[in-house]
Design a protein around this motif. Structure first.
Motif, mmCIF file in Angstrom:
data_model
loop_
_atom_site.group_PDB
_atom_site.id
_atom_site.type_symbol
_atom_site.label_atom_id
_atom_site.label_comp_id
_atom_site.label_asym_id
_atom_site.label_seq_id
_atom_site.Cartn_x
_atom_site.Cartn_y
_atom_site.Cartn_z
ATOM 1 N N SER A 1 11.214 15.717 -16.888
ATOM 2 C CA SER A 1 11.292 14.140 -17.351
ATOM 3 C C SER A 1 9.923 13.733 -16.948
ATOM 4 O O SER A 1 9.162 14.031 -16.189
ATOM 5 N N ARG A 2 9.733 12.368 -17.471
ATOM 6 C CA ARG A 2 8.299 11.648 -17.217
ATOM 7 C C ARG A 2 8.412 11.325 -15.621
ATOM 8 O O ARG A 2 7.451 11.196 -15.049
ATOM 9 N N GLY A 3 9.714 11.208 -15.051
ATOM 10 C CA GLY A 3 9.585 10.837 -13.622
ATOM 11 C C GLY A 3 8.997 11.727 -12.628
ATOM 12 O O GLY A 3 8.352 11.640 -11.633
ATOM 13 N N ARG A 4 8.973 13.079 -13.060
ATOM 14 C CA ARG A 4 8.473 14.267 -12.268
ATOM 15 C C ARG A 4 7.208 14.202 -11.965
ATOM 16 O O ARG A 4 6.223 14.431 -11.232
ATOM 17 N N ASP A 5 6.291 13.450 -12.982
ATOM 18 C CA ASP A 5 4.746 13.592 -13.066
ATOM 19 C C ASP A 5 4.480 12.506 -12.104
ATOM 20 O O ASP A 5 3.268 12.570 -11.420
ATOM 21 N N THR A 6 5.222 11.712 -11.358
ATOM 22 C CA THR A 6 5.210 10.786 -10.175
ATOM 23 C C THR A 6 5.422 11.321 -8.881
ATOM 24 O O THR A 6 5.092 10.673 -7.828
ATOM 25 N N ILE A 7 5.946 12.312 -8.848
ATOM 26 C CA ILE A 7 6.598 12.837 -7.532
ATOM 27 C C ILE A 7 5.521 12.893 -6.561
ATOM 28 O O ILE A 7 5.605 12.719 -5.284
ATOM 29 N N PRO A 8 4.282 13.692 -6.889
ATOM 30 C CA PRO A 8 3.332 13.830 -5.907
ATOM 31 C C PRO A 8 2.848 12.567 -5.431
ATOM 32 O O PRO A 8 2.250 12.574 -4.189
ATOM 33 N N ASN A 9 3.210 11.437 -5.892
ATOM 34 C CA ASN A 9 2.686 10.002 -5.450
ATOM 35 C C ASN A 9 3.436 9.697 -4.224
ATOM 36 O O ASN A 9 2.903 8.860 -3.557
ATOM 37 N N LEU A 10 4.482 10.442 -3.743
ATOM 38 C CA LEU A 10 5.248 10.371 -2.579
ATOM 39 C C LEU A 10 4.464 10.871 -1.511
ATOM 40 O O LEU A 10 4.870 10.745 0.023
ATOM 41 N N ARG A 11 3.589 11.626 -1.839
ATOM 42 C CA ARG A 11 2.785 12.522 -0.530
ATOM 43 C C ARG A 11 1.670 11.554 0.147
ATOM 44 O O ARG A 11 0.401 11.807 0.023
ATOM 45 N N ILE A 12 2.214 10.446 0.977
ATOM 46 C CA ILE A 12 1.248 9.553 1.455
ATOM 47 C C ILE A 12 0.673 10.168 2.807
ATOM 48 O O ILE A 12 1.252 11.248 3.259
ATOM 49 N N GLY A 13 -0.391 9.653 3.205
ATOM 50 C CA GLY A 13 -1.037 10.214 4.405
ATOM 51 C C GLY A 13 -2.050 9.433 4.929
ATOM 52 O O GLY A 13 -2.041 8.072 4.672
ATOM 53 N N LYS A 14 -3.084 9.854 5.758
ATOM 54 C CA LYS A 14 -4.063 8.971 6.246
ATOM 55 C C LYS A 14 -4.860 8.231 5.426
ATOM 56 O O LYS A 14 -5.251 7.218 6.004
ATOM 57 N N GLY A 15 -5.247 8.760 4.552
ATOM 58 C CA GLY A 15 -6.151 8.080 3.623
ATOM 59 C C GLY A 15 -5.216 6.942 2.520
ATOM 60 O O GLY A 15 -6.174 6.608 1.676
ATOM 61 N N THR A 16 -4.099 7.286 2.713
ATOM 62 C CA THR A 16 -3.571 6.376 1.786
ATOM 63 C C THR A 16 -3.624 4.682 1.843
ATOM 64 O O THR A 16 -3.339 4.033 3.217
ATOM 65 N N LYS A 17 -4.038 3.999 0.963
ATOM 66 C CA LYS A 17 -4.325 2.606 0.897
ATOM 67 C C LYS A 17 -3.085 1.609 0.436
ATOM 68 O O LYS A 17 -2.644 1.923 -0.640
ATOM 69 N N VAL A 18 -2.768 0.816 1.141
ATOM 70 C CA VAL A 18 -1.575 -0.023 0.954
ATOM 71 C C VAL A 18 -1.972 -1.536 0.780
ATOM 72 O O VAL A 18 -2.728 -2.029 1.383
ATOM 73 N N ILE A 19 -1.134 -2.242 -0.312
ATOM 74 C CA ILE A 19 -1.194 -3.750 -0.268
ATOM 75 C C ILE A 19 0.080 -4.126 -0.110
ATOM 76 O O ILE A 19 1.217 -3.319 -0.181
ATOM 77 N N PHE A 20 0.445 -5.412 0.380
ATOM 78 C CA PHE A 20 1.632 -6.021 0.183
ATOM 79 C C PHE A 20 1.675 -7.191 -0.702
ATOM 80 O O PHE A 20 0.947 -7.719 -1.052
ATOM 81 N N GLN A 21 2.808 -7.137 -1.219
ATOM 82 C CA GLN A 21 3.316 -8.080 -2.375
ATOM 83 C C GLN A 21 4.203 -9.310 -1.640
ATOM 84 O O GLN A 21 5.025 -8.958 -0.848
ATOM 85 N N GLY A 22 3.922 -10.301 -1.616
ATOM 86 C CA GLY A 22 4.304 -11.323 -0.862
ATOM 87 C C GLY A 22 3.765 -11.383 0.545
ATOM 88 O O GLY A 22 4.215 -11.769 1.674
ATOM 89 N N PHE A 23 2.288 -11.140 0.536
ATOM 90 C CA PHE A 23 1.707 -10.843 1.830
ATOM 91 C C PHE A 23 1.482 -11.805 3.066
ATOM 92 O O PHE A 23 1.721 -11.668 4.199
ATOM 93 N N THR A 24 1.776 -13.311 2.354
ATOM 94 C CA THR A 24 1.412 -14.210 3.310
ATOM 95 C C THR A 24 2.833 -14.909 3.805
ATOM 96 O O THR A 24 2.924 -15.660 4.713
ATOM 97 N N GLY A 25 3.934 -14.185 3.233
ATOM 98 C CA GLY A 25 5.154 -14.704 3.513
ATOM 99 C C GLY A 25 5.587 -14.299 5.140
ATOM 100 O O GLY A 25 4.887 -13.036 5.912
ATOM 101 N N LYS A 26 6.483 -14.620 5.779
ATOM 102 C CA LYS A 26 6.771 -14.482 7.077
ATOM 103 C C LYS A 26 7.233 -12.996 7.230
ATOM 104 O O LYS A 26 6.705 -12.272 8.132
ATOM 105 N N ALA A 27 8.052 -12.392 6.530
ATOM 106 C CA ALA A 27 8.491 -10.979 6.683
ATOM 107 C C ALA A 27 7.332 -10.124 6.573
ATOM 108 O O ALA A 27 7.043 -9.216 7.126
ATOM 109 N N ALA A 28 6.450 -10.048 5.570
ATOM 110 C CA ALA A 28 5.474 -9.309 5.216
ATOM 111 C C ALA A 28 4.429 -9.364 6.272
ATOM 112 O O ALA A 28 3.742 -8.516 6.757
#
Length: 314
Positions: free
Chosen positions: A11-38
């Motif tokens: 399936s096409r979905g399997r192509d993205t399974i390696p994306n789950l392997r986050i680690g120290k070098g993973t760069k993250v952004i927030f959607q809704g960044f300035t909101g209270k919860a974020a």
């Protein structure tokens, strides 16, 4: 694959399974960044050591928040800081649109923690996911995903997590915390913990988590936590049976299935945890996992001790 295990389905979905392997070098952004919860979550996540590169708040592009840049759209953020993950912290009514925006921007991993996203909205998200091969979704209605002491994307109580060797995938956020506590207490720690969530239409399933752990070098043992509702556990059992049959030295797997005493037809905690008259019971799911060679335990409190025994006996 590294251990010789090759799942039958394609399936096409399997192509993205390696994306789950986050680690120290993973760069993250927030959607809704300035909101209270974020904002509250981002402060804790930055303190934890996660690389938070900025966030998205429409109409506030060009500003800074928590000393990070704010962008008007995910696409702008992708071009500017090249993130690996987007944490969606927007209200449920707008979450699907935010997820789709990240998919269109080809974000490798999107994590949505919101509860109560309308089912019709998630049907639309699922249709969009099936048309592409770049983005993997975790959630919604989940605690998120964490590589302990390296990268946290979600709302899990991170202080009890410890970097180690046990991979955990769970339909229940609370029970995943219990499994973490048990494996931390015994000194094993966790390699990667992902909550697939209790939504009826999750972006990542128990099967996806298992596929990640089978070929994850840091993961030496696996914990699977299921519950009533749906058939994710049966699919996981079928995959595990094939894995154990085709692998010379399979990793030990422990599982539990919550909801054995739940009354039929009553929603237990969230929309996905409901035992319909036509569905398999928790007992049936536990039996299927046991038949696949999984060690089924009655509660998460014993998972640490049991996993230590299994790893020692290998």
């Amino acid at each position: 694959m590294a251990n010789g295990f090759a799942p039958r389905a394609c399936s096409r979905g399997r192509d993205t399974i390696p994306n789950l392997r986050i680690g120290k070098g993973t760069k993250v952004i927030f959607q809704g960044f300035t909101g209270k919860a974020a904002t509250a979550n981002a402060k804790d996540t930055i303190a934890y050591g996660t690389n938070i590169a900025g966030g998205v708040s429409p109409g506030k592009g060009g500003q800074t928040h928590l000393d990070r840049p704010v962008f008007d759209s995910v696409r702008e953020a992708v071009l500017a800081v090249k993130p690996d993950v987007s944490a969606v912290f927007v209200p449920a009514a707008f979450a699907a649109a935010a997820i789709i925006e990240s998919i269109e921007a080809e974000m490798p991993l999107v994590v949505s923690v919101a509860e109560h996203i309308p089912v019709h909205d998630m049907l639309r998200v699922q249709e969009v996911l099936r048309t592409q091969t770049k983005t993997r979704l975790v959630g919604p209605n989940c605690p998120g995903i964490i590589a302990p002491e390296q990268c946290r994307v979600g709302i899990m109580p991170y202080k009890q997590y410890m970097r180690g060797c046990v991979g955990i995938v769970s339909k229940s956020g609370t029970l995943s915390y219990e499994a973490v506590g048990a494996t931390t207490k015994i000194g094993l720690g966790q390699s990667l913990v992902m909550g697939m969530g209790g939504d009826m239409l999750p972006g990542t399933t128990l099967v996806d988590g298992l596929k990640t752990f089978f070929d994850h070098d840091e993961t030496k043992g696996i914990i699977v936590i299921g519950e009533i509702g749906g058939e994710a556990e049966l699919k996981a059992a079928a995959l595990i049976k094939e894995y154990r049959r085709s692998t010379a030295h399979p990793k030990p797997i422990i599982a539990m299935v919550a909801g054995r005493t739940a009354p039929p037809g009553k929603t237990m905690g969230h929309a996905g945890a409901i035992l319909q008259a036509t569905e398999v019971s928790a007992e049936d799911k536990a039996r299927a996992l046991a038949d696949a060679g999984v060690v089924v335990v009655p509660h998460p409190g014993v998972m640490g001790v049991k996993m230590e025994q299994l790893l020692r006996d290998q």
